[in-house]
Design an enzyme around this catalytic site. Structure first.
Site, short mmCIF file in Angstrom:
data_model
loop_
_atom_site.label_atom_id
_atom_site.label_comp_id
_atom_site.label_asym_id
_atom_site.label_seq_id
_atom_site.Cartn_x
_atom_site.Cartn_y
_atom_site.Cartn_z
N LYS A 136 -6.75 107.99 -36.00
CA LYS A 136 -7.80 108.29 -36.55
C LYS A 136 -8.02 109.79 -37.11
O LYS A 136 -8.90 110.00 -37.88
CB LYS A 136 -8.63 108.46 -35.13
N MET A 154 -4.63 65.33 -29.92
CA MET A 154 -3.23 65.08 -30.04
C MET A 154 -2.43 65.21 -28.68
O MET A 154 -1.17 64.60 -28.59
CB MET A 154 -2.72 66.22 -31.11
N GLU A 165 -12.29 89.58 -34.02
CA GLU A 165 -11.26 89.93 -34.89
C GLU A 165 -10.23 88.85 -35.48
O GLU A 165 -9.81 88.80 -36.64
CB GLU A 165 -10.45 91.12 -34.41
N PHE A 223 -7.25 105.91 -24.49
CA PHE A 223 -8.10 104.64 -24.52
C PHE A 223 -8.07 103.97 -25.86
O PHE A 223 -7.85 104.47 -26.82
CB PHE A 223 -9.48 105.34 -24.35
N GLN A 224 -7.95 102.61 -25.57
CA GLN A 224 -7.58 101.66 -26.97
C GLN A 224 -6.58 101.98 -27.40
O GLN A 224 -6.65 101.74 -28.65
CB GLN A 224 -9.12 101.54 -27.64
#
Lengths: 593, 163
Positions: free
Chosen positions: A165, A491, A53, A115-116
């Site tokens: 949802k 760097m 993502e 959940f999630q």
């Protein structure tokens, strides 16, 4: 008027269509399955399946930076949403318009540690321009309309829409009508500058004897490059760009001093320090530009034009502040100056400006990038990163879209690839996000299918999102990845060389690196390896030639691992305090470092 | 320098968290905070006291204005204004102390709003300094519990903060 009956998920996708969205970069999961089903049932928007993502957000960001149009991301709840946060913060710091739609657990479950479940509005709050939590499906069209308006107007930025949802339930239908306009009583970005301030600015510019025009990402995002170029050419003032502003003024013009700041050119930084007038346009006096603000440009009157009032007088006090859109205000200043010069051609002090240019040319000759001989040859005949960037510049005739990651390679690209138009140079300036380059290049390539897109990266940054090589294969993206491989976090190592007595604490991994050519070939792409200067130009001609027009080509360029980026600002100093080169294996460090 | 900001805010879920988050994120200080809906129920009004020099207050004001849900911001301390704070204070009141506490309450124009055998609950409004002075006058031993509303502020005369 006939209204359609659509489910929440369908309304969301339909609203994106009505916004003119071409691509959605995303990754499915439980909380967004209703939305994915709505995507499946339509053709107008193409969904790009990423591998992580974070990469989706960088793709949307690259798409937005290269087009000026908003990029769109769709991720699921919980880890999908949190993975997107780095990309959202990247877009926030560089003010790019992206809209991120995240799934959320159903409204009834919010707060139950389902959940999630993650409080995405809370997690993303410090790094968004605005965010929404959809409470009922009926709000979806209005929220989408507002989100795009907010993301793209004023100082652009990312907007999150968190979609529980239940609000996308495919069995519940609503009347769908997309709003024609937005009414937000508390949000009205400035559309023009104050005419009194514009006159003051014009007078200050005309009175200047040692002026510098210093411009940033605001000129790019505000589509003001043409207006800037016109005004700067009329005045014949020196122009310098920030890292984010490259391409705002033609990079190959004599009048252009190059990038300024920590790794800016000698002449740009010297000119800023000695200026009697600094005209800052769409730039924010970042610490990577000013060095120590207390020692910044002691003699300069500051004229500061920005769309965001909060950027003005934040670090450096502005003597003449102007809030407004860069393009429009620059055009108005140009008209005032044109009129004044028409009345009195002597209004500009040509003699003083001539002296000023002589000093600048002197600095350029003394230590400028092109006149500096120090990187003619690498140690033991090895390849130097600057040479690779210059070779890419020649092979692409300066016309490529170039994305980069973060570190030494980013600075070399900014220094040596001369961008002559805006939206060609795409990098994470504000947040400095390693892993940005490849996915950003993908977003650019989706937006410009026929264009040459090069990602100049380093092996450290590349490995942070290299899983997207798989996505590149799936969608046949012919990106050219130029990997400046110095087998170290260059760097970090440079700072350790210069400030920590050469103690390379966790900045090397030489024996653990993969064979990058074999790695990229395993994804089905073409790979080259370059070790010596004499192979460089031929290889680049091949890579960017017709032969590989449709291939993703990965160039593993093994460069001198000891090379540092110069000039480098001396910590705590003024802008004219710079380390210019490495002497006898040691840096020419002043005592006050 | 102490500053009192009046903020009109969309009366929506999450709006206040953006204001508070901004202060935390940008390292600004909140001394007191008071918030409630106004006569227009779509708006909340926040009175927030903070400290900082002129530059800092200017930055705070600009950043507050960047928040989409912030409708208006005014620095009340820029001009003549009134400020009041409400305090409910529970005080030990037994024996001779009962009279003493009552007298002190009267002097400060407080009201006893709840009474038990050994305690008074007193309501007092005024500037924050007045409330501080009342607590000092009681002596620390007498104080059982203090709750203060934080400062509310309004401009004097015909200065009006509205849409």
């Amino acid at each position: 008027m006939m209204t359609e009956r659509l489910s929440g998920g369908e309304m969301l996708i339909r609203a994106l269509q009505d916004e003119g969205v071409e691509y959605v970069f995303g990754y499915p999961g439980g909380a967004v399955l209703h939305i994915y089903d709505a995507i499946f049932k339509q053709q107008r928007i193409e969904h790009i399946l990423v591998r992580h993502e974070q990469a989706a957000t960088h793709m949307a960001d690259g798409y937005a930076r290269s087009t000026g149009k908003p990029g769109v991301v769709l991720v699921t709840s919980g880890p999908g949403a949190t993975n997107a946060v780095t990309g959202i913060a990247t877009a926030y710091m560089d003010s790019t318009p992206i809209v991120v739609i995240s799934g959320q657990v159903a409204n009834d479950f919010i707060g139950s540690d389902a959940f999630q479940e993650t409080d995405m509005v809370g997690v993303s709050r410090p790094v968004v321009k605005h965010s929404y939590l959809v409470r009922s499906a009926a709000e979806i069209p209005r929220i989408v309309k507002e989100a795009f308006y907010i993301a793209c107007s004023g100082r652009p930025g990312p907007v999150v829409i968190d979609v529980p949802k239940d609000t996308t339930d495919p069995s519940v239908f609503f009347d769908y009508e997309y709003p024609k306009s937005v009414s937000l009583r508390s949000y009205s970005p400035s559309t023009r500058g104050h005419s009194g301030q514009i006159r003051k600015a014009a007078n200050a510019l005309l009175a200047a004897k040692r002026p510098v025009i210093y411009t940033g990402g605001g000129v790019i995002q505000g589509d003001a490059a043409a207006e800037l170029t016109k005004l700067a050419r009329r005045l014949e003032f020196p122009v310098t760009n920030t890292l984010m502003g490259l391409g705002g003024f033609p990079g190959d013009a004599e009048q252009f001093l190059g990038m300024l700041g920590m790794h800016g050119t000698f002449e740009a930084n010297m000119a800023m320090h000695h200026a009697d007038l600094i005209f800052a346009v769409g730039a924010r006096f970042d610490d990577r530009v000013t060095n120590n603000p207390a020692k910044f440009a002691p003699d300069a009157t500051i004229v500061h034009l920005d769309i965001d009032p909060a950027s003005i007088s934040k670090i450096i006090n502005a003597d003449i502040p102007i809030v407004g859109p860069a393009g429009r205000v620059l055009a108005e200043i140009d008209r005032v100056i044109e009129a004044k010069l028409g009345e009195d051609p002597e209004a500009l002090d040509k003699r003083a400006l001539g002296d000023w240019w002589r000093r600048i040319h002197g600095w350029r000759k003394q230590h400028g990038l092109d006149h500096d001989q120090r990187h003619r040859q690498g140690l033991n005949g090895s390849l130097l990163p600057q040479q690779v960037v210059q070779s890419v510049y020649r092979a692409t005739k300066g016309q490529a879209f170039v994305t980069s990651d973060v570190g030494q390679h980013q600075m070399f690209a900014a220094q040596y690839y001369k961008f002559d138009s805006p939206r060609r140079w795409i990098n994470s300036g504000g947040l400095g996000t390693m892993g940005f380059g490849l996915p950003a290049a993908m977003g650019v390539q989706f937006a410009h299918p026929g264009a040459v897109v090069a990602c100049i990266t380093g092996e450290g940054s590349f490995m942070m999102n290299m899983q997207e090589l798989s996505t590149c294969m799936q969608y046949a993206l012919p990106i050219k990845v130029i990997n400046l491989n110095n087998q170290a976090l260059g760097m970090v190592k440079q700072w350790q060389d210069m400030q920590y007595g050469g103690r390379h604490s966790h900045s090397t991994y030489r024996d653990a690196l993969p064979d990058f050519t074999a790695l990229t070939e395993s994804f089905g792409h073409v790979a080259y390896r370059i070790d010596h200067l004499d192979e460089l130009d031929d290889a680049m001609a091949d890579v960017f030639g017709a032969k590989h027009r449709d291939d993703l080509v990965f160039v593993d360029a093994h460069i001198d691992p000891e090379e540092h980026v110069y000039p480098m600002a001396i910590k705590g100093g003024a802008m004219n305090d710079m380390v210019l080169e490495r002497v006898d294996g040691r840096d020419d460090i002043r005592d006050d470092l | 320098m102490r500053r009192l900001l009046a903020i009109l805010l969309e009366n929506e879920a999450g709006a206040l968290s953006r204001v508070i988050g901004l202060f935390a994120q940008r390292n600004y200080n909140i001394e007191t905070l008071n918030v409630a809906p106004t006569e227009d129920e779509t708006l909340s009004r926040v009175t927030l006291s903070t400290t900082g020099d002129e530059n800092r207050i200017e930055q705070i004001t600009k950043h507050l204005n960047r928040l989409i849900e912030v409708v208006k911001v005014v620095d009340l301390t820029d001009g003549d204004h009134l400020e009041r704070e409400l305090m409910l204070i529970k005080v030990r009141a037994v024996g001779a102390l009962r009279e003493e506490v009552k007298r002190c309450c009267d002097i400060f124009r407080g009201q006893v709003i709840d009474v038990t055998n050994d305690a008074y609950t007193i309501q007092l409004t005024g500037t924050s300094e007045k409330l501080d002075a009342f607590i000092r006058a009681l002596g620390e031993t007498a104080v059982l519990e203090v709750v203060r509303s934080g400062v509310s502020g309004i401009g004097r005369a015909d200065k009006i903060l509205s849409l």
